[in-house]
Design an enzyme around this catalytic site. Structure first.
Site, PDB file in Angstrom:
ATOM      1  CD1 TRP A 101      30.262 -26.110  -6.514  1.00 31.81           C
ATOM      2  CD2 TRP A 101      32.297 -25.310  -6.945  1.00 31.81           C
ATOM      3  NE1 TRP A 101      30.266 -25.663  -7.810  1.00 31.81           N
ATOM      4  CE2 TRP A 101      31.499 -25.163  -8.111  1.00 31.81           C
ATOM      5  CE3 TRP A 101      33.628 -24.876  -6.990  1.00 31.81           C
ATOM      6  CZ2 TRP A 101      31.985 -24.605  -9.296  1.00 31.81           C
ATOM      7  CZ3 TRP A 101      34.113 -24.310  -8.182  1.00 31.81           C
ATOM      8  CH2 TRP A 101      33.298 -24.181  -9.302  1.00 31.81           C
TER       9      TRP A 101
ATOM     10  CG  ASP B 260      31.213 -21.824  -1.476  1.00 27.17           C
ATOM     11  OD1 ASP B 260      30.542 -20.855  -1.868  1.00 27.17           O
ATOM     12  OD2 ASP B 260      31.848 -22.572  -2.252  1.00 27.17           O
TER      13      ASP B 260
ATOM     14  CE  LYS C  25      27.585 -20.411  -9.571  1.00 24.49           C
ATOM     15  NZ  LYS C  25      28.610 -21.007  -8.740  1.00 24.49           N
TER      16      LYS C  25
END
Ligand SMILES: *Cc1c(COP(=O)(O)O)cnc(C)c1O
Length: 358
Positions: free
Chosen positions: A101, A170, A194
């Protein structure tokens, strides 16, 4: 059929929240309509939206000089939206590269500004760089990092401290997993699917002094200052996801808040890593101080056993344990809604599988 869903995202939501949403699905707030069928500008929905923000502020103890934005486009849109808003033309930005990511965030940021890699974890991304190895560019517009790498199962055990430079995080797969000190960050963002609610929503927590310097060509819906000025209702927000996020925040508050949740998450992770380490069968290659509490990756002694493991686990009601396609192996995601009982069931299954496939 009752199952434990270990999906990395979109992930399981708390059963209590799902039941409440079902109970009021067709007749919300005594209106005779669903929450997804009413105007975002109506009094009733505005109350839901404001309460969700207030509850999130309470859970994370967000200081008054931060805005909370409810946006769309997922965390991936933020990979571009962040440099658009925080990096004026000609700026340099620093990124820590710890895996999948953070690399995606770097690729996107390079379209807008000069990106320096402050550190990379190198090799197979099974650790995070030590705090004193981060290279800081003087005058960088910000330092970006990924506190929890959802795919690699690698998590920072410390918060970087780039003196005088805003820290951007993030937190898609780690927000609300435990208390954090928001004041250490310039900007926090997290896709909802999530640890917050259904996909379609991304939450941005941004310090007010970072607003107002977006590039001239930034689309209005991606300009933080404009979104903040309109209370995230510059256009139609993802109302159902926002409502669901609000129910999840209330569930967290009812269940003791983030200190209690953090302790629960610690116990879940301890249980499964303990079982992996105690076996000479299952293996987790992540450095001890960088093991994720949310996403536990592990492998079997022979990849040819993977298919049998997944099929048998699935039949036993242990769902979505397949590792990411770029990594292989297994991954158990233990977000807030995964009860300890789910991890106990998984650990018992792993022991049994080992016995049957020595
Ligand atoms: C899931 C995830 C993303 C991508 O989220 P989208 O909403 O699909 O854009 C980004 N970063 C991290 C850490 C993630 O876990």
């Amino acid at each position: 059929m009752s199952v434990f869903n270990f999906s990395p995202g979109p992930a399981a939501l708390p059963a209590e929240v799902m039941e409440q949403a079902r109970a009021e699905f067709l007749d919300w707030d005594g209106s005779g309509m669903s929450v997804m069928e009413v105007s975002h500008r109506g009094k009733a929905f505005i109350r839901v939206a404001a309460e969700a923000e207030a509850d999130l502020r309470e859970l994370l103890a967000i200081p008054r000089n931060y805005k909370v934005l409810f946006m769309q486009g997922g965390a991936s849109a933020q990979f571009a939206v962040i440099p658009m808003n925080l990096a004026p033309p000609g700026a340099t930005v620093d990124y820590v590269d710890t895996g999948h990511w953070s690399r995606k965030a770097i690729v996107e940021a390079r379209r807008y500004c000069r990106v320096e890699v402050a550190a990379d974890a190198g090799g197979d991304y099974s650790t995070v760089p030590a705090a004193d190895t981060l290279r800081h560019t003087p005058g960088a517009a910000y330092l970006h990092y990924t506190p929890n790498e959802t795919i690699g199962g690698v998590e920072f055990s410390y918060v970087p401290h780039p003196a005088g430079v805003p820290l951007v995080a993030d937190m898609s797969s780690s927000i609300l997993a435990r208390p954090i000190d928001v004041a250490k960050f310039g900007l926090i963002y997290a896709g909802a699917q999530k640890n917050i609610g259904p996909a379609g929503l991304v939450i941005v927590i941004v310090r007010e002094d970072l607003l107002g310097s977006a590039r001239a060509d930034t689309p209005a819906v991606f300009d933080y200052a404009r979104v903040a000025a309109e209370d995230s209702m510059l256009n139609t927000p993802p109302t159902f996801s926002w409502y669901m996020a609000g129910l999840v925040f209330k569930w967290l508050k009812r269940n003791g808040g983030l200190a209690v949740q953090g302790e629960r998450n610690r116990r879940k992770a301890e249980l499964i890593y303990g079982a992996i380490d105690a076996s000479d069968y299952f293996r987790n290659a992540v450095a001890l101080d960088a093991r994720s509490t949310m996403n536990v990756v592990f492998s079997l002694p022979d990849a040819r056993l993977d298919a049998a493991f997944l099929a048998e686990a699935d039949a036993a009601g242990l769902k979505n344990l397949k590792g990411h396609r770029v990594r292989g192996g297994m991954r158990a995601s233990l977000y807030n809604s995964m009860p300890l009982a789910g991890v106990e069931a998984l650990v018992a299954f792993m022991r049994d599988f080992q016995r049957r496939h020595p």
